[in-house]
Design a protein around this motif. Structure first.
Motif, PDB file in Angstrom:
ATOM      1  N   TRP A  47       0.473  11.334   8.546  1.00  0.00           N
ATOM      2  CA  TRP A  47       0.476  10.879   7.150  1.00  0.00           C
ATOM      3  C   TRP A  47       1.609  11.511   6.347  1.00  0.00           C
ATOM      4  CZ3 TRP A  47      -5.124  10.429   4.798  1.00  0.00           C
ATOM      5  CH2 TRP A  47      -5.882   9.535   5.562  1.00  0.00           C
TER       6      TRP A  47
ATOM      7  N   PRO B 139       4.792   2.602   1.613  1.00  0.00           N
ATOM      8  CA  PRO B 139       3.486   2.971   2.169  1.00  0.00           C
ATOM      9  C   PRO B 139       3.404   2.640   3.662  1.00  0.00           C
ATOM     10  CG  PRO B 139       3.240   1.779   0.102  1.00  0.00           C
ATOM     11  CD  PRO B 139       4.670   1.649   0.487  1.00  0.00           C
ATOM     12  N   GLN B 140       2.685   3.485   4.433  1.00  0.00           N
ATOM     13  CA  GLN B 140       2.466   3.281   5.859  1.00  0.00           C
ATOM     14  C   GLN B 140       0.982   2.995   6.106  1.00  0.00           C
ATOM     15  OE1 GLN B 140       5.223   3.501   8.071  1.00  0.00           O
ATOM     16  NE2 GLN B 140       6.176   3.438   6.040  1.00  0.00           N
ATOM     17  N   GLN B 141       0.713   2.198   7.122  1.00  0.00           N
ATOM     18  CA  GLN B 141      -0.661   1.829   7.440  1.00  0.00           C
ATOM     19  C   GLN B 141      -1.152   2.624   8.643  1.00  0.00           C
ATOM     20  OE1 GLN B 141      -0.961  -2.407   7.887  1.00  0.00           O
ATOM     21  NE2 GLN B 141      -0.118  -2.821   5.840  1.00  0.00           N
TER      22      GLN B 141
ATOM     23  N   GLN C 105      -8.683   0.384   7.998  1.00  0.00           N
ATOM     24  CA  GLN C 105      -7.241   0.543   7.814  1.00  0.00           C
ATOM     25  C   GLN C 105      -6.977   1.036   6.392  1.00  0.00           C
ATOM     26  OE1 GLN C 105      -5.274  -3.135   8.731  1.00  0.00           O
ATOM     27  NE2 GLN C 105      -5.217  -2.680  10.906  1.00  0.00           N
ATOM     28  N   VAL C 106      -6.090   1.999   6.318  1.00  0.00           N
ATOM     29  CA  VAL C 106      -5.702   2.541   5.011  1.00  0.00           C
ATOM     30  C   VAL C 106      -4.187   2.488   4.890  1.00  0.00           C
ATOM     31  CG1 VAL C 106      -7.696   4.058   4.765  1.00  0.00           C
ATOM     32  CG2 VAL C 106      -5.651   4.900   5.923  1.00  0.00           C
ATOM     33  N   GLU C 107      -3.775   2.444   3.672  1.00  0.00           N
ATOM     34  CA  GLU C 107      -2.347   2.474   3.352  1.00  0.00           C
ATOM     35  C   GLU C 107      -2.065   3.798   2.655  1.00  0.00           C
ATOM     36  OE1 GLU C 107      -0.517   0.222  -0.045  1.00  0.00           O
ATOM     37  OE2 GLU C 107       0.245  -0.967   1.617  1.00  0.00           O
TER      38      GLU C 107
ATOM     39  N   ARG D 176      -5.104   3.878  -0.006  1.00  0.00           N
ATOM     40  CA  ARG D 176      -5.880   2.677  -0.344  1.00  0.00           C
ATOM     41  C   ARG D 176      -6.437   2.074   0.944  1.00  0.00           C
ATOM     42  NH1 ARG D 176      -4.073   0.556  -5.443  1.00  0.00           N
ATOM     43  NH2 ARG D 176      -2.134   1.533  -6.146  1.00  0.00           N
ATOM     44  N   GLU D 177      -7.629   1.587   0.844  1.00  0.00           N
ATOM     45  CA  GLU D 177      -8.149   0.776   1.935  1.00  0.00           C
ATOM     46  C   GLU D 177      -7.567  -0.613   1.833  1.00  0.00           C
ATOM     47  OE1 GLU D 177     -12.639   2.442   2.145  1.00  0.00           O
ATOM     48  OE2 GLU D 177     -12.066   0.838   3.529  1.00  0.00           O
ATOM     49  N   LEU D 178      -7.107  -1.161   2.979  1.00  0.00           N
ATOM     50  CA  LEU D 178      -6.444  -2.467   2.958  1.00  0.00           C
ATOM     51  C   LEU D 178      -7.489  -3.570   2.888  1.00  0.00           C
ATOM     52  CD1 LEU D 178      -3.604  -1.897   5.573  1.00  0.00           C
ATOM     53  CD2 LEU D 178      -3.445  -1.891   3.090  1.00  0.00           C
TER      54      LEU D 178
END
Length: 788
Positions: A124, A133-135, A144-146, A164-166
């Motif tokens: 991260w 942003p990376q997933q 999955q989160v960003e 953030r949750e995608l």
């Protein structure tokens, strides 16, 4: 927004190279070599210099590391305090991460999203330099989160992460902002602006085509502000117009507006907000100055009485010093001087603390006991959730007002007592006139050889003593008859000093100190002598073991007279007489009562209590004023102010020169009008004994009937002033209308001035004050009949 790639490497800032390690290494190597040389040649100096060369870089390293650690800790604490509120209020999961992925702080959304609580995965922290942003897959459930991150400058290996949750990107149509009052822009992954609306272009002073041509970086539009983070993808910046000065804006970013990594943002103009905040700050500053410079004490109190805020005046009234820091958090209950056995002050103060509108409390404080204050309450301010109720109170110094109130009450009391004393004196004068008069009649029949003569003389002497007391009462009530003359009081005091020295005795020294340019005064000389004698005798009695009395005279101008508030004198020039002794002084609780008649602290039989009241009345009737200042054990000073005589003012009528005692007998007809039977009988018998034909009447109406009857030719009328139904002046006026040649003598127990000022100036009469003797009556009757 992303910074240029040249400034970043994997999101980490390059540190500039330093020459210090090279210098430290050189010193350490040289020092080691010198130590070796010293050992080899057995020279202690080389070894000592080498040791110092090695110690210097080692000490420097140790000190530098300690300072660096301390500064880093302080800077980290400051950073956490500044960024903490924004992170806590954010609806996005956010955290501050330190070296090794250690989580230093996170907000509630982070916890609710079940994100790592102690450390974050190392991946991260490996975010691109442009902040894209990376997933990541969070757990086995496939969430999955960003993750977006940026370094926290100026620290190394410290980052702000937003997770953030995608759930699919929200897309905004930029066309809706084309004609809005908000600015709008779009940019690609590299920070190149690809489009703006007309509002933002106008703010920049450029055309829409120029800004959106793909040739301008977002860093050409905005300059990040010092405190740029404002919340969820929001930050503050300064917009950079082409020709004008930068101005503050807030930028709200929208990720992947059109897909393909395109980002957009709203731009909010903060100029009005900034101006409003500045105006509010200036207003607050002005209001603060208004409170601090207010001439009254203002404070905010808790319901328990503790001071939350206060201005300097409030602190000075309560503590004696205008330092607000000293009174903050102090409880006023501990500072107030509570009167013993008096519950009203505590009850009033409780009403003030309760915020009852219109209430007030009169208070004295331990630190300022000489000051009397009054505290007023305002309506209680309602407290919000978790707040304590606050009372705004105002406090003013009412010491001068209380002093004036006390003076007014004392003046009213003295006036009331004076009226009572005057009335008593009038009635006593009637009685004494009869007693003295009938004693004179008896003495005409009982000579010194008669056995009754000593008894009659004893009665007459005591009656005269009583008459003297009555004169003192009239002096206090300002109803005695004065015979003023223009005098230089220096001459009067010098002539009186011999008598004064005999009165005070050899063990007391009398000093006179006169100003050279002393003004003249218009007083009754005999009454002025009485004033000085009474004051000196009082001073003598206060110095049983001897001492010093000083009488000083000087001029007092308008300012000085006005400054002595207790004098209560009209503006003008005055002459001051001060009588000072170094006796035992007057107690404070006694001082307000010293001018009251019959008040005395002397032993029974040592005084009548009329000395100072006589002084007070004479000075007041002369148009002056008197005050006393005294402290127990430090003596007493009486100050008298008399109006300074103005040249050209009306002069007193000079007293006639002494002449041979005139005859008192005659044969004329005299009408005696007196409602007091005893006085009338004495006057009738006295004048008949001297050969006059005497008619008598008890009222004015009876007298007019005798005049109108015309049976007798009346040469002189002797009438009392105060009578029921018709008074003497009215009778005199009506009698003289019927008998123009009639001569009139007015007799009264009151002073002539009391009624002459209300009479017709054309009314001619002669005045005789009660009590009078047979001789005084006979002489005055003869003088008036003879026209002398």
């Amino acid at each position: 927004m992303a910074e240029p790639e040249s400034n970043r490497t994997n999101g980490r800032r390059r540190e500039p190279r330093s020459i210090l390690p090279f210098v430290r290494g050189t010193l350490a190597g040289a020092g080691g070599a010198l130590i070796g040389v010293g050992i080899a040649i057995d020279d202690l100096r080389y070894s000592l210099v080498g040791a110092i060369a090695v110690a210097i870089p080692m000490s420097a390293i140790t000190i530098r590391n300690a300072i660096a650690r301390r500064r880093q800790r302080e800077a980290l604490d400051t950073m956490m305090e500044e960024m903490g509120p924004a992170i806590a209020l954010s609806s996005v999961a956010r955290a501050i991460v330190g070296p090794g992925g250690l989580i230093l702080q996170h907000n509630l959304p982070w916890h609710r999203a079940r994100l790592p609580e102690e450390t974050v995965p190392e991946a991260w922290l490996d975010f691109p330099a442009d902040g894209t942003p990376q997933q990541f897959i969070l757990d086995r459930g496939g969430r999955q989160v960003e993750v977006a991150g940026r370094p926290v400058r100026p620290f190394t290996n410290y980052y702000l992460l937003s997770v953030r949750e995608l759930a699919g990107p929200t897309r905004i149509d930029p066309g809706i902002f084309e004609h809005a009052d908000l600015g709008w822009f779009e940019m690609d992954r590299d920070g190149v602006v690809t489009g703006v609306n007309g509002t933002l272009a106008d703010w920049l002073g450029r055309s829409v085509e120029e800004v959106g041509s793909g040739k301008m970086s977002v860093f050409g539009l905005f300059k990040p502000a010092d405190n740029q983070d404002a919340g969820d993808d929001r930050f503050h910046a300064d917009l950079l117009p082409l020709d004008g000065p930068p101005f503050p804006v807030e930028v709200v970013l929208q990720t992947d507006v059109l897909g393909g990594g395109t980002r957009g943002g709203l731009v909010i103009d903060l100029r009005e907000i900034v101006r409003s905040v500045q105006a509010l700050a200036e207003s607050a500053e002005r209001f603060g100055r208004f409170i601090d410079d207010a001439p009254v004490g203002i404070a905010a109190l808790t319901a328990e009485g503790s001071v939350e805020e206060a201005n300097p005046v409030f602190a000075e009234l309560a503590l004696g010093v205008a330092d607000t820091e000293l009174i903050l958090s102090r409880n006023l209950r501990d500072l107030i001087e509570w009167p013993e056995g008096e519950a009203k002050t505590a009850a009033d103060f409780a009403q003030v603390l309760a915020g009852v509108e219109g209430t007030s409390a009169e208070l004295r404080f331990k630190a300022t006991p000489a000051i009397t204050t009054r505290m007023f309450a305002t309506r209680a301010r309602r407290a919000g959730s978790g707040e304590r109720p606050t009372r705004i109170v105002y406090m003013i110094d009412v010491s001068a007002q209380k002093a004036l109130e006390a003076q007014f009450v004392q003046s009213q009391k003295m006036q009331a007592v004076g009226q009572l004393a005057g009335g008593i004196a009038h009635d006593f004068n009637n009685l004494l006139t009869a007693i003295i008069g009938f004693c004179d009649l008896l003495l005409t029949r009982h000579g010194p050889e008669d056995d009754s003569f000593p008894d009659i003389m004893q009665v007459k002497q005591n009656a005269n003593r009583a008459a003297n007391l009555v004169r003192q009462l009239l002096a206090f009530s300002r109803r005695q008859t004065l015979r003023p003359k223009i005098i230089d009081i220096r001459d009067t005091l010098n002539d009186l000093s011999t008598l004064l020295r005999r009165l005070i005795g050899a063990n007391i020294k009398l000093d006179l100190d006169h100003a050279q340019d002393l003004g003249l005064v218009r007083v009754d000389p005999s009454q002025f002598d009485q004033v000085i004698i009474n004051l000196v005798v009082n001073a003598r009695d206060a110095m049983a073991e001897g001492g010093r009395i000083q009488i000083r005279t000087r001029n007092a101008g308008k300012r000085e007279a006005r400054r002595i508030a207790a004098m209560q004198l009209p503006p003008g020039d005055y002459v001051m007489i001060e009588v000072t002794d170094d006796g035992h002084g007057i107690p404070r609780d006694v001082l307000p009562q010293i001018f009251e008649p019959f008040f005395t602290t002397k032993e029974i039989g040592a005084g009548t209590g009329l000395g100072l009241s006589t002084v007070y009345g004479i000075v007041k009737q002369t148009g002056g004023s008197i005050v006393a200042e005294s402290e127990p054990g430090q003596g007493t000073t009486f100050r008298i102010l008399l109006p300074r005589h103005v040249e050209g003012a009306a002069e007193a009528v000079p007293e006639p020169a002494e002449r041979a005692e005139p005859a008192t007998s005659g044969s004329e007809t005299i009408l005696i009008v007196e409602d007091e039977d005893a006085v009338r009988n004495f006057a009738v018998r006295a004048l008949r004994r001297q050969g006059y034909r005497v008619l008598e009447a008890a009222t004015g109406e009876e007298a007019l009937d005798l005049i109108e009857a015309g049976t007798e030719r009346i040469d002189l009328m002797v009438s009392d002033v105060v009578m029921p139904s018709m008074d003497g002046p009215t009778l005199a006026r009506m009698a003289m209308e019927r008998l123009p040649a009639l001569k009139v003598i007015m007799i009264s127990g009151y002073a002539e001035e009391q009624f002459r000022k209300s009479l017709d100036p054309g009314l001619a009469f002669t005045f005789l004050a009660k009590p009078f003797s047979l001789k005084q009556l006979g002489q005055l009757v003869r003088e008036v009949l003879d026209g002398r």
